[in-house]
Design a protein around this motif. Structure first.
Motif, PDB file in Angstrom:
ATOM      1  N   LEU A 174       0.833  -1.205   0.000  1.00  0.00           N
ATOM      2  CA  LEU A 174       0.000   0.000   0.000  1.00  0.00           C
ATOM      3  C   LEU A 174       0.867   1.254   0.000  1.00  0.00           C
ATOM      4  CD1 LEU A 174      -2.837   1.378   0.389  1.00  0.00           C
ATOM      5  CD2 LEU A 174      -2.310   1.342   2.851  1.00  0.00           C
ATOM      6  N   VAL A 175       1.868   1.287   0.876  1.00  0.00           N
ATOM      7  CA  VAL A 175       2.691   2.490   1.042  1.00  0.00           C
ATOM      8  C   VAL A 175       3.628   2.698  -0.143  1.00  0.00           C
ATOM      9  CG1 VAL A 175       4.515   3.536   2.421  1.00  0.00           C
ATOM     10  CG2 VAL A 175       2.532   2.493   3.550  1.00  0.00           C
ATOM     11  N   TRP A 176       4.305   1.648  -0.581  1.00  0.00           N
ATOM     12  CA  TRP A 176       5.343   1.809  -1.589  1.00  0.00           C
ATOM     13  C   TRP A 176       4.847   1.609  -3.022  1.00  0.00           C
ATOM     14  CZ3 TRP A 176       9.443   4.283  -0.139  1.00  0.00           C
ATOM     15  CH2 TRP A 176       9.843   4.232   1.197  1.00  0.00           C
ATOM     16  N   GLY A 177       3.783   0.838  -3.166  1.00  0.00           N
ATOM     17  CA  GLY A 177       3.233   0.631  -4.494  1.00  0.00           C
ATOM     18  C   GLY A 177       4.140  -0.129  -5.437  1.00  0.00           C
ATOM     19  N   HIS A 178       5.089  -0.894  -4.890  1.00  0.00           N
ATOM     20  CA  HIS A 178       6.042  -1.626  -5.731  1.00  0.00           C
ATOM     21  C   HIS A 178       5.434  -2.880  -6.348  1.00  0.00           C
ATOM     22  CE1 HIS A 178       6.091  -3.617  -1.884  1.00  0.00           C
ATOM     23  NE2 HIS A 178       6.654  -4.665  -2.447  1.00  0.00           N
ATOM     24  N   ALA A 179       4.301  -3.310  -5.771  1.00  0.00           N
ATOM     25  CA  ALA A 179       3.609  -4.497  -6.261  1.00  0.00           C
ATOM     26  C   ALA A 179       2.119  -4.309  -5.975  1.00  0.00           C
ATOM     27  CB  ALA A 179       4.137  -5.762  -5.577  1.00  0.00           C
TER      28      ALA A 179
END
Length: 200
Positions: A174-179
């Motif tokens: 959710l926070v990083w949006g990397h996946a």
């Protein structure tokens, strides 16, 4: 079922708060935030709930703290799963409900805003822990303890660490949006965790 959101939060100092006023304030905060995809002001919450700013500040330190509790109240069903379910199913459903909530409703963007702000606001960080994280953790810990008692899980399971392992991937994405917050993420997480904690 245990009403975590109503009973687990002690009010701040002052007169006992009216339950009807409390619910009106929480509904107002959630309605405004979900409609506008941002944290509402205390003035806006007070106006919508029909209470004074003073009333809100007696019970919460900020609009963000009100919203954290308001979102839990609005989406409380996402942490309640019956004890008749197998432990693994209950945990998978709980993690899956959080994934859907964050992926499919404005709550995901709102929680991302709150988490970002909490990095520099200790009161908000504490409010998020007490009013959003802890109730979810408590329900997951309850199911893990049930698994230990039933002999399904190892007796030496570190419950707090397992709860971290279950929910951390969701918040990390959710926070990083990397996946992406995939629909099968909950199942993948539980598949990863279960062999390490199973008594069998």
């Amino acid at each position: 079922m245990n009403n975590v959101s109503s009973n687990s939060q002690a009010p701040r100092a002052g007169r006992p708060r009216s339950e009807s006023a409390r619910l009106a304030i929480l509904d107002a905060a959630a309605d405004l935030a979900l409609a506008e995809s941002r944290v509402p002001t205390v003035d806006a919450v007070a106006a919508r709930a029909g209470v004074s700013r003073t009333t809100i500040y007696k019970w919460w330190p900020s609009a963000s703290a009100v919203l954290a509790e308001g979102l839990l109240e609005r989406f409380h069903e996402s942490i309640e799963f019956d004890d008749s379910l197998p432990v693994r199913d209950a945990l998978t459903l709980q993690v899956g409900a959080l994934v859907r909530l964050l992926r499919e409703t404005p709550a995901g963007a709102l929680l991302r805003q709150l988490l970002a702000a909490a990095a520099s606001d200790e009161r908000l960080a504490n409010a998020l822990l007490e009013r959003w994280m802890d109730p979810r953790r408590e329900r997951a810990a309850h199911h893990l303890a049930r698994g230990v008692a039933q002999g399904e899980l190892r007796a030496d399971v570190d419950v707090e660490l397992v709860v971290d392992a279950l929910f951390a991937p969701v918040y990390h994405r959710l926070v990083w949006g990397h996946a992406p917050l995939d629909s099968d993420l909950a199942g993948q997480v539980c598949d990863l965790v279960w062999p390490a904690i199973s008594a069998r």
